[in-house]
Motif scaffolding. Structure first.
Motif, mmCIF file in Angstrom:
data_model
loop_
_atom_site.group_PDB
_atom_site.id
_atom_site.type_symbol
_atom_site.label_atom_id
_atom_site.label_comp_id
_atom_site.label_asym_id
_atom_site.label_seq_id
_atom_site.Cartn_x
_atom_site.Cartn_y
_atom_site.Cartn_z
ATOM 1 N N GLU A 36 0.830 -1.208 0.000
ATOM 2 C CA GLU A 36 0.000 0.000 0.000
ATOM 3 C C GLU A 36 0.859 1.252 0.000
ATOM 4 O OE1 GLU A 36 -3.815 2.116 2.121
ATOM 5 O OE2 GLU A 36 -3.020 0.276 3.016
ATOM 6 N N ILE A 37 1.978 1.220 0.715
ATOM 7 C CA ILE A 37 2.889 2.367 0.716
ATOM 8 C C ILE A 37 3.448 2.600 -0.680
ATOM 9 C CG2 ILE A 37 5.158 3.134 1.529
ATOM 10 C CD1 ILE A 37 4.387 1.929 4.273
ATOM 11 N N ARG A 39 2.033 1.799 -3.481
ATOM 12 C CA ARG A 39 0.935 2.341 -4.297
ATOM 13 C C ARG A 39 0.746 3.833 -4.013
ATOM 14 N NH1 ARG A 39 -3.990 3.687 -3.406
ATOM 15 N NH2 ARG A 39 -4.113 2.715 -1.360
ATOM 16 N N LEU A 40 0.769 4.206 -2.742
ATOM 17 C CA LEU A 40 0.614 5.623 -2.394
ATOM 18 C C LEU A 40 1.762 6.463 -2.949
ATOM 19 C CD1 LEU A 40 -0.627 5.416 1.309
ATOM 20 C CD2 LEU A 40 -1.934 6.167 -0.689
ATOM 21 N N GLU A 41 2.980 5.939 -2.872
ATOM 22 C CA GLU A 41 4.133 6.687 -3.368
ATOM 23 C C GLU A 41 4.073 6.892 -4.880
ATOM 24 O OE1 GLU A 41 7.516 5.597 -0.025
ATOM 25 O OE2 GLU A 41 7.409 4.378 -1.841
ATOM 26 N N THR A 43 1.039 7.139 -6.543
ATOM 27 C CA THR A 43 -0.205 7.803 -6.945
ATOM 28 C C THR A 43 -0.420 9.163 -6.291
ATOM 29 O OG1 THR A 43 -1.455 6.651 -5.206
ATOM 30 C CG2 THR A 43 -1.378 5.607 -7.382
ATOM 31 N N ARG A 44 0.301 9.499 -5.273
ATOM 32 C CA ARG A 44 0.122 10.790 -4.598
ATOM 33 C C ARG A 44 1.182 11.770 -5.063
ATOM 34 N NH1 ARG A 44 -4.188 10.069 -0.782
ATOM 35 N NH2 ARG A 44 -4.899 8.016 -1.422
ATOM 36 N N VAL A 97 0.678 10.272 5.612
ATOM 37 C CA VAL A 97 0.608 8.957 4.970
ATOM 38 C C VAL A 97 -0.303 8.030 5.764
ATOM 39 C CG1 VAL A 97 1.970 6.902 4.402
ATOM 40 C CG2 VAL A 97 2.817 9.166 3.795
ATOM 41 N N ALA A 100 -3.794 8.574 4.922
ATOM 42 C CA ALA A 100 -4.168 8.147 3.576
ATOM 43 C C ALA A 100 -4.276 6.626 3.453
ATOM 44 C CB ALA A 100 -3.141 8.671 2.567
ATOM 45 N N MET A 101 -3.697 5.906 4.409
ATOM 46 C CA MET A 101 -3.694 4.438 4.339
ATOM 47 C C MET A 101 -4.989 3.855 4.875
ATOM 48 S SD MET A 101 0.199 3.649 5.639
ATOM 49 C CE MET A 101 0.177 1.896 5.284
#
Length: 132
Positions: A36-37, A39-41, A43-44, A97, A100-101
């Protein structure tokens, strides 16, 4: 064909999408949370690959410094923060973060970060504890 070594993400440097097998390493997080981290890195717009693991490391290293260094940083600032990263901003990024998770993965990251927070919040020993 020569044997290739697995790719490694350098802290602070953007990783290429072509790098296979390169994953951030944060002790205490499951592969689900790390995914998930990642993916966030990707997409954000406020994150780059490797930012979260770098922030965890920067915060952890900072809170384990001697109290005198922490006090000098508080009073005068630290000129090295401009090139090497501000640990207080890194801690704020970790809060963002975690919000957002997903709740389950945020709980894992919160547990890892809370270990460093506990060191940060330790009371100072009183002066004169050495018998003087």
């Amino acid at each position: 064909m020569p044997r290739r070594r697995p790719g490694k993400i350098r802290v602070g440097a953007p990783a290429s999408h072509g790098t296979t097998g390169a994953r951030p390493v944060i002790d205490g997080l499951s592969s689900r949370a790390l995914s998930e981290i990642i993916r966030l890195e990707h997409t954000r717009n406020y994150l780059q690959p490797g930012d979260v693991s770098a922030a965890v490391g920067l915060w952890k290293d900072y809170v384990h410094q001697p109290e005198r260094d922490l006090w000098l940083d508080y009073e005068w600032g630290n000129v090295h923060w401009y090139c090497c990263g501000n640990p207080l901003e890194a801690r704020a990024l970790l809060d963002t973060v975690m919000q957002a998770m997903s709740p389950r993965n945020a709980r894992e990251l919160r547990k890892v970060v809370s270990r460093s927070d506990a060191v940060w919040n330790l009371p100072s020993p009183p002066y004169g504890t050495d018998g003087r």
